[in-house]
Design a protein around this motif. Structure first.
Motif, mmCIF file in Angstrom:
data_model
loop_
_atom_site.group_PDB
_atom_site.id
_atom_site.type_symbol
_atom_site.label_atom_id
_atom_site.label_comp_id
_atom_site.label_asym_id
_atom_site.label_seq_id
_atom_site.Cartn_x
_atom_site.Cartn_y
_atom_site.Cartn_z
ATOM 1 N N ARG A 179 0.829 -1.205 0.000
ATOM 2 C CA ARG A 179 0.000 0.000 0.000
ATOM 3 C C ARG A 179 0.869 1.263 0.000
ATOM 4 N N ALA A 180 1.926 1.261 0.819
ATOM 5 C CA ALA A 180 2.793 2.446 0.888
ATOM 6 C C ALA A 180 3.503 2.675 -0.441
ATOM 7 N N LYS A 181 3.926 1.591 -1.082
ATOM 8 C CA LYS A 181 4.638 1.726 -2.355
ATOM 9 C C LYS A 181 3.727 2.303 -3.436
ATOM 10 N N LYS A 182 2.430 1.945 -3.392
ATOM 11 C CA LYS A 182 1.470 2.446 -4.375
ATOM 12 C C LYS A 182 0.877 3.801 -3.997
ATOM 13 N N GLY A 183 1.211 4.288 -2.801
ATOM 14 C CA GLY A 183 0.632 5.558 -2.361
ATOM 15 C C GLY A 183 -0.797 5.422 -1.885
ATOM 16 N N GLN A 184 -1.198 4.218 -1.484
ATOM 17 C CA GLN A 184 -2.574 3.989 -1.033
ATOM 18 C C GLN A 184 -2.705 4.293 0.453
#
Length: 222
Positions: free
Chosen positions: A142-147
């Motif tokens: 999620r953090a990598k995708k900006g979610q």
């Protein structure tokens, strides 16, 4: 057993309000552990785990700005339950509090141009939280995708925060030397709903890095 994550957060402004200032808002010098935890939880949170902040890296010099903000001293008179009912029944509903009699302009001393790297880990609260790999993978993905579940913010919701996962080594801070930051709000203890208590600690920043004690540590004052 615990596993850690690293997240960089930054924003144009931030305000981590000192609770002892009753009229005008005055920010602490750096982000509080509770505000850092809220940023992490905005990205990923489950009732089966709790996030614990390990270190805060202050990447930019501490700068203050004085601004004036419009605030209202009233809250919505409608409950979340009534809002849900109105949505289910497709009924019109008033969702704002805007009355000139309750609007105030107040000064605030806020932080400007902030950037932090937060190191944190999670601990299982029950058996569902013991699937460490699943929770860690979900957070990193999620953090990598900006979610995020909601937009993270830096102290107050009007100061939204950008964020990104830190996968390599943490770069050195621009700050050097040792600085005692005085007593600071650590978090709020909600374990007893009838007796909610603030928690404080005394952080020391060394070369831009603040080691945050565990919430159960004797360094945290209740």
């Amino acid at each position: 057993m615990s596993f850690g994550v690293k997240v960089k957060v930054w924003g144009d402004y931030a305000c981590f309000t000192r609770p002892e200032m009753k009229v005008e808002r005055v920010s602490y010098d750096v982000i509080t552990p509770s505000a850092a935890r809220a940023v992490i939880e905005a990205i990923y949170w489950k009732p089966a785990i709790r996030w614990v902040i390990d270190r805060i890296h202050v990447m930019k010099p501490v700068k203050f700005d004085n601004i004036r903000r419009n605030e209202v001293d009233s809250k919505l008179s409608i409950s979340a339950g009534k809002i849900a009912t109105a949505m289910e029944n497709n009924e019109a509903i008033q969702l704002f509090a805007d009355d000139s009699k309750h609007r105030r302009q107040r000064a605030a001393m806020v932080l400007r141009d902030v950037e932090y790297i937060i190191e944190a880990h999670f601990e299982p609260i029950n058996s569902e939280g013991e699937n460490i790999g699943k929770h860690l993978d979900m957070f990193n993905r999620r953090a990598k995708k900006g979610q995020c579940f909601y937009q993270p913010y830096l102290g107050t919701r009007e100061f939204s925060s950008s964020f990104e996962l830190v996968e390599g080594d943490i770069p050195a801070s621009q700050l050097t030397g040792e600085r005692d930051l005085g007593f600071m709000l650590f978090d709020i203890d909600f374990s007893d709903k009838k007796n909610i208590q603030p928690m404080f600690y005394r952080p020391k920043m060394v070369d831009g890095v603040i080691a945050v004690p565990h919430p159960d540590s004797g360094e945290v004052l209740k």
